[in-house]
Design a protein around this motif. Structure first.
Motif, mmCIF file in Angstrom:
data_model
loop_
_atom_site.group_PDB
_atom_site.id
_atom_site.type_symbol
_atom_site.label_atom_id
_atom_site.label_comp_id
_atom_site.label_asym_id
_atom_site.label_seq_id
_atom_site.Cartn_x
_atom_site.Cartn_y
_atom_site.Cartn_z
ATOM 1 N N GLY A 158 -4.080 0.340 -3.031
ATOM 2 C CA GLY A 158 -3.113 -0.451 -2.286
ATOM 3 C C GLY A 158 -1.729 -0.430 -2.914
ATOM 4 N N THR A 159 -1.657 -0.054 -4.182
ATOM 5 C CA THR A 159 -0.375 0.040 -4.873
ATOM 6 C C THR A 159 0.284 1.385 -4.556
ATOM 7 O OG1 THR A 159 -1.304 -1.277 -6.674
ATOM 8 C CG2 THR A 159 0.755 -0.107 -7.131
ATOM 9 N N SER A 160 1.575 1.385 -4.418
ATOM 10 C CA SER A 160 2.297 2.647 -4.205
ATOM 11 C C SER A 160 2.614 3.289 -5.541
ATOM 12 C CB SER A 160 3.593 2.398 -3.431
ATOM 13 O OG SER A 160 3.315 2.065 -2.089
ATOM 14 N N VAL A 161 2.445 4.602 -5.586
ATOM 15 C CA VAL A 161 2.726 5.368 -6.800
ATOM 16 C C VAL A 161 3.646 6.529 -6.435
ATOM 17 C CG1 VAL A 161 0.564 4.780 -7.956
ATOM 18 C CG2 VAL A 161 0.642 6.769 -6.436
ATOM 19 N N PRO A 162 4.466 7.020 -7.387
ATOM 20 C CA PRO A 162 5.300 8.176 -7.084
ATOM 21 C C PRO A 162 4.440 9.435 -7.001
ATOM 22 C CG PRO A 162 5.572 7.522 -9.380
ATOM 23 C CD PRO A 162 4.727 6.486 -8.739
ATOM 24 N N ALA A 163 4.657 10.222 -5.982
ATOM 25 C CA ALA A 163 3.847 11.427 -5.790
ATOM 26 C C ALA A 163 4.688 12.515 -5.127
ATOM 27 C CB ALA A 163 2.609 11.116 -4.933
ATOM 28 N N PHE A 164 4.413 13.754 -5.519
ATOM 29 C CA PHE A 164 5.065 14.913 -4.929
ATOM 30 C C PHE A 164 4.112 15.544 -3.906
ATOM 31 C CE2 PHE A 164 6.880 14.592 -9.215
ATOM 32 C CZ PHE A 164 8.243 14.644 -8.922
ATOM 33 N N LEU A 165 4.585 15.701 -2.684
ATOM 34 C CA LEU A 165 3.776 16.385 -1.683
ATOM 35 C C LEU A 165 3.819 17.885 -1.951
ATOM 36 C CD1 LEU A 165 4.729 14.504 1.594
ATOM 37 C CD2 LEU A 165 2.631 14.285 0.260
ATOM 38 N N VAL A 166 2.644 18.498 -2.089
ATOM 39 C CA VAL A 166 2.570 19.933 -2.331
ATOM 40 C C VAL A 166 1.905 20.669 -1.181
ATOM 41 C CG1 VAL A 166 2.557 19.683 -4.831
ATOM 42 C CG2 VAL A 166 0.378 19.674 -3.606
ATOM 43 N N GLU A 167 1.351 19.923 -0.250
ATOM 44 C CA GLU A 167 0.682 20.519 0.909
ATOM 45 C C GLU A 167 0.664 19.488 2.007
ATOM 46 O OE1 GLU A 167 -0.723 23.398 3.072
ATOM 47 O OE2 GLU A 167 -0.681 23.771 0.923
ATOM 48 N N ASN A 168 0.877 19.913 3.255
ATOM 49 C CA ASN A 168 0.812 18.979 4.370
ATOM 50 C C ASN A 168 -0.634 18.568 4.626
ATOM 51 O OD1 ASN A 168 3.571 18.969 4.932
ATOM 52 N ND2 ASN A 168 3.391 20.846 6.130
ATOM 53 N N PRO A 169 -0.884 17.270 4.779
ATOM 54 C CA PRO A 169 -2.259 16.819 5.068
ATOM 55 C C PRO A 169 -2.770 17.402 6.384
ATOM 56 C CG PRO A 169 -0.866 14.967 4.430
ATOM 57 C CD PRO A 169 0.050 16.138 4.629
#
Length: 393
Positions: free
Chosen positions: A382-393
Motif C-alpha cells: 500500500g506504500t508508494s515506492v520509487p520505481a523505474f518502469l523497464v517494461e510495459n505491463p
C-alpha cells in the motif's frame, strides 16, 4: 589499486560529463522519428489558418430563427458572409463564414425546410477554434533536445516544416566476453552457456536512435579484447560485458589500458552492478558492464541508455523514477542501494521472489525496478515506492 564507491547519481553525472551530443544533420520529418531535435523547431505557418468549427451543426449570426443560406465543408468553405438571422450548415473543422458568431450544435437544432430554430442557443464564440490558437509563424514548437515521436512528427508536418535538424545517430558496439559463452544457443558444451547479454543490450539500445554493431563472444584473451576495441575505434560508444571485476580472468581493465583508454571510475555503490567500468578513449565512451545478465541489464538501463541519450542530443538523459504503490511487502534494504525486480499487477508492484543477479527468468517477468535505499526499512503493501518502469505491463 583501491577505488572509492560512487553513488549512482555521482557516477551517472561523471559518465555524462565525458560525452557531448553528436553533430546535427537535416532530415525529413519521417526520418527524424525517434531522434532528438538539434535546434528549436519554428512554425512556418498559422494553425488553424482561419476560424474553424469545432462541431457539426450550424454557423449562425444574430438571433434565431435563422434562414439557411449555404454550407461550409472541410475543403469547401462557404463563399461570402452571413447577416444576422442567417446561418450555414457547417462540418467539424470547416472554416467559419464571415459574420458567423457561434456554432449551434446539430443535436440542438430544429430544422424545418430552410429554417433553423435553436432548442438551446449557445453563447457567442461557442464551438469555434480560433485562428492561430495553436501557433503562428515564428513560434517555437519544439525545444532543442526534444525527442520526435508520432505526435511530434504530426506537429512538424502541420507546422509547415519539410525538414528538421536532428542530432546524428551514435554508433554503438556491443560485445560479450567470456570463455564460457557459446554463440549458438543450441550448441553448448557442459562448460558453456549461451551468450545473451549482447543481444539483450542491443535490444535495450534499439529503443533509441543509434546504429548497433554486435559480434561473436570474445574469449578471455587480452589480445582478442584489444583487437575488438581497436576494430571499433570509430564507434561513438563501446559496451563490453563481462570481465569488469578484478579477478585473474577479468580483462576489461587491462584491455582498456592497452588501447589508451582513460579509466574514470569502476565502482558504484549499487546492487546489482557494482563492478562497472567507465572510460574514455578520445571522444569515445567505453563501458565495461558486469557479466551477470541482471547486472548487465540494470547497468545498461541506468548507464548505457543515458549515455546514448546524451550522444543523441536529449535534454533529459536520465530515467525518471515514478512513485508506484506496493501490492506486497518489500523487505528491508541491505548494505548497498538495490534495484529490485518487480511485477506490475492491478493492485500495484509485487517484488519478485528471485533476485539473484543471474536469474533471467525473473528479469523477463519484471515490469519495474524498485529503487530501495541502503539500510532501508521494510515497506508495507500500500506504500508508494520509487520505481523505474523497464517494461510495459
Amino acid at each position: 589499486m583501491s577505488s572509492p564507491q560512487l553513488s549512482l547519481e555521482d557516477a551517472q553525472a561523471r559518465m555524462l560529463a565525458l560525452v557531448e551530443p553528436l553533430a546535427a544533420e537535416t532530415v525529413t520529418p519521417e526520418a527524424a522519428v525517434g531522434r532528438y531535435v538539434a535546434t528549436p523547431l519554428v512554425a512556418q505557418r498559422t494553425q488553424p489558418p482561419a476560424d474553424l468549427s469545432a462541431m457539426d451543426g450550424y454557423a449562425v449570426a444574430g438571433q434565431g430563427p435563422w434562414q439557411r443560406v449555404g454550407e461550409s465543408r472541410c475543403g469547401a468553405p462557404f463563399e461570402g458572409s452571413i447577416a444576422p438571422g442567417e446561418c450555414v450548415r457547417i462540418s467539424t473543422g470547416a472554416i467559419m463564414p464571415d459574420g458567423g458568431e457561434r456554432v449551434l450544435l446539430q443535436e440542438d437544432a430544429e430544422v424545418s425546410g430552410e429554417t433553423v430554430t435553436a432548442l438551446e442557443d449557445p453563447p457567442t464564440g461557442k464551438h469555434i477554434r480560433r485562428k492561430a490558437f495553436e501557433f503562428s509563424p515564428g513560434d517555437v514548437l519544439l525545444e532543442a533536445g526534444t525527442r520526435i515521436g508520432p505526435a511530434a512528427l504530426a506537429l512538424v508536418r502541420s507546422s509547415g516544416n519539410a525538414q528538421v535538424a536532428v542530432h546524428a545517430r551514435p554508433t554503438l558496439a556491443i560485445f560479450d566476453s567470456g570463455d564460457e559463452l557459446a554463440s549458438d544457443p543450441t550448441e553448448c558444451a557442459r562448460h558453456q552457456i549461451p551468450a545473451s547479454n549482447g543481444a539483450m543490450l542491443a535490444a535495450l539500445a534499439s529503443s533509441l536512435p543509434c546504429t548497433i554493431r554486435t559480434g561473436a563472444p570474445l574469449p578471455d584473451q587480452l589480445d582478442a579484447i584489444v583487437a575488438a576495441l581497436e576494430a571499433n575505434a570509430d564507434a561513438d560508444m563501446i559496451v563490453l560485458t563481462g570481465g569488469a571485476s578484478v579477478g585473474d580472468h577479468d580483462l576489461a581493465r587491462p584491455a582498456l589500458e592497452a588501447v589508451g583508454a582513460e579509466l574514470n571510475f569502476w565502482k558504484v555503490a549499487m546492487k546489482p552492478g557494482k563492478p562497472l567500468m567507465v572510460a574514455r578513449r578520445g571522444k569515445q565512451l567505453v563501458l565495461g558492464l558486469p557479466g551477470n545478465p541482471v547486472s548487465a541489464f540494470v547497468t545498461g538501463f541506468l548507464f548505457m541508455l543515458p549515455a546514448l541519450r546524451k550522444l543523441s542530443g536529449a535534454h533529459s538523459c536520465l530515467p525518471t523514477a515514478l512513485p508506484l504503490p506496493l501490492a506486497a511487502d518489500c523487505p528491508p534494504g541491505g548494505v548497498r542501494r538495490e534495484f529490485l525486480r518487480a511485477e506490475w499487477t492491478p493492485q500495484g508492484l509485487v517484488p519478485l521472489v528471485e533476485q539473484d543477479s543471474s536469474a533471467l527468468l525473473s528479469l523477463s517477468k519484471a515490469h519495474a525496478l524498485i529503487d530501495r535505499p541502503a539500510h532501508g526499512d521494510g515497506t508495507k503493501a500500500g506504500t508508494s515506492v520509487p520505481a523505474f518502469l523497464v517494461e510495459n505491463p
